[in-house]
Design a protein around this motif. Structure first.
Motif, PDB file in Angstrom:
ATOM      1  N   ALA A   1     -53.129  -2.586 -23.115  1.00 57.76           N
ATOM      2  CA  ALA A   1     -54.082  -1.516 -22.878  1.00 57.76           C
ATOM      3  C   ALA A   1     -53.518  -0.241 -23.488  1.00 57.76           C
ATOM      4  CB  ALA A   1     -54.300  -1.364 -21.388  1.00 57.76           C
TER       5      ALA A   1
ATOM      6  N   ILE B   1     -54.170   0.752 -11.295  1.00 61.72           N
ATOM      7  CA  ILE B   1     -55.074  -0.412 -11.295  1.00 61.72           C
ATOM      8  C   ILE B   1     -54.446  -1.566 -10.510  1.00 61.72           C
ATOM      9  CG2 ILE B   1     -56.222  -2.162 -12.708  1.00 61.72           C
ATOM     10  CD1 ILE B   1     -56.435   0.028 -14.923  1.00 61.72           C
TER      11      ILE B   1
ATOM     12  N   THR C   1     -58.294  -5.124 -18.637  1.00 58.90           N
ATOM     13  CA  THR C   1     -57.753  -4.214 -19.636  1.00 58.90           C
ATOM     14  C   THR C   1     -58.373  -2.843 -19.424  1.00 58.90           C
ATOM     15  OG1 THR C   1     -57.216  -3.956 -21.989  1.00 58.90           O
ATOM     16  CG2 THR C   1     -59.478  -4.646 -21.444  1.00 58.90           C
ATOM     17  N   TYR C   2     -57.826  -1.868 -20.094  1.00 58.58           N
ATOM     18  CA  TYR C   2     -58.403  -0.531 -20.037  1.00 58.58           C
ATOM     19  C   TYR C   2     -58.174   0.154 -21.369  1.00 58.58           C
ATOM     20  CZ  TYR C   2     -53.660   1.224 -19.432  1.00 58.58           C
ATOM     21  OH  TYR C   2     -52.334   1.505 -19.613  1.00 58.58           O
TER      22      TYR C   2
ATOM     23  N   LEU D   1     -61.748   7.190 -19.399  1.00 58.86           N
ATOM     24  CA  LEU D   1     -60.969   6.000 -19.071  1.00 58.86           C
ATOM     25  C   LEU D   1     -61.963   4.901 -18.744  1.00 58.86           C
ATOM     26  CD1 LEU D   1     -58.375   4.442 -18.231  1.00 58.86           C
ATOM     27  CD2 LEU D   1     -58.690   5.438 -15.943  1.00 58.86           C
TER      28      LEU D   1
ATOM     29  N   ILE E   1     -62.194   0.800 -17.604  1.00 58.98           N
ATOM     30  CA  ILE E   1     -61.517  -0.408 -17.115  1.00 58.98           C
ATOM     31  C   ILE E   1     -62.518  -1.546 -17.234  1.00 58.98           C
ATOM     32  CG2 ILE E   1     -60.388  -1.524 -15.155  1.00 58.98           C
ATOM     33  CD1 ILE E   1     -59.850   1.350 -14.057  1.00 58.98           C
TER      34      ILE E   1
ATOM     35  N   TYR F   1     -67.395  -3.462 -15.646  1.00 58.10           N
ATOM     36  CA  TYR F   1     -66.633  -2.351 -16.209  1.00 58.10           C
ATOM     37  C   TYR F   1     -66.870  -1.121 -15.345  1.00 58.10           C
ATOM     38  CZ  TYR F   1     -70.346   0.608 -18.051  1.00 58.10           C
ATOM     39  OH  TYR F   1     -71.401   1.462 -18.145  1.00 58.10           O
TER      40      TYR F   1
ATOM     41  N   ALA G   1     -65.945   3.268 -15.506  1.00 57.92           N
ATOM     42  CA  ALA G   1     -65.474   4.329 -16.390  1.00 57.92           C
ATOM     43  C   ALA G   1     -65.436   5.658 -15.658  1.00 57.92           C
ATOM     44  CB  ALA G   1     -66.392   4.435 -17.607  1.00 57.92           C
TER      45      ALA G   1
ATOM     46  N   VAL H   1     -58.903   6.388 -11.328  1.00 56.38           N
ATOM     47  CA  VAL H   1     -58.776   4.935 -11.133  1.00 56.38           C
ATOM     48  C   VAL H   1     -59.299   4.538  -9.753  1.00 56.38           C
ATOM     49  CG1 VAL H   1     -57.151   3.008 -10.909  1.00 56.38           C
ATOM     50  CG2 VAL H   1     -56.904   4.637 -12.794  1.00 56.38           C
TER      51      VAL H   1
END
Length: 174
Positions: free
Chosen positions: A49, A74, A95-96, A126, A128, A141, A143, A165
């Motif tokens: 990531a 995370i 992933t991010y 950001l 994820i 997802y 964001a 996060v």
């Protein structure tokens, strides 16, 4: 997969404004409605990531590792949901990506004029993303997007990342 890449690029480049440490951060998420998350108990990190490198030190304090912090937050959020990391047989891959646009220009409405003007307002995001480990399809997802807060302390930067996060993961299906 191509649609996910386009989505990530759009989210990274489309961001919003602020006035305190976290109030500018906006959260969004989406889920594949066909997925039943009850069977997802394990995860593995998918590739590396990335957080955009800040060569001028404008948004990331010197010596601060944003990649490491985001991954830590995370991991913490997933473990709080009683999910375990399993590199050999995971249910999900995670992933991010984070990006910064220091050259973002926005229309600003001046108090003393009826005509808008343009101003440089650096933006960041950001994203994820979780994928089904068997099919490779994205299943969720989340964001966070917000204004870049330049020359922040390490503590303020950590607080913003932790907040982003945590709020993103609040949207993760239970």
């Amino acid at each position: 997969m191509a649609n996910l890449r386009i989505l990530i690029a759009v989210v990274v480049l489309t961001l919003s404004a602020c006035s305190s440490v976290n109030d500018d951060i906006e959260i969004m998420s989406d889920v594949d409605p066909k997925v039943d998350f009850i069977g997802y108990d394990t995860f593995a990190w998918m590739g590396s990531a990335v957080v955009a490198f800040d060569e001028q030190g404008q948004w990331e304090p010197p010596g601060f590792d944003a990649d490491k912090e985001v991954k830590f937050y995370i991991d913490r959020e997933l473990r709080a949901r009683e999910m375990n990391e399993d590199s050999y047989n995971p249910d999900m891959l995670v992933t991010y990506v984070a990006g910064v646009d220091m050259d973002n220009i926005e229309e600003i409405n001046a108090k003393d004029s009826t005509l808008p003007s343009l101003s440089n307002v650096p933006k960041a995001a950001l994203v994820i993303v979780f994928f089904d480990a068997q099919t490779g399809q994205p299943i969720w997802y989340g964001a966070a997007e917000g204004e870049v807060q330049e020359n922040q302390s390490v503590m303020d930067t950590k607080e913003r990342l932790d907040y982003a996060v945590s709020k993103i993961m609040d949207e993760f299906p239970k």
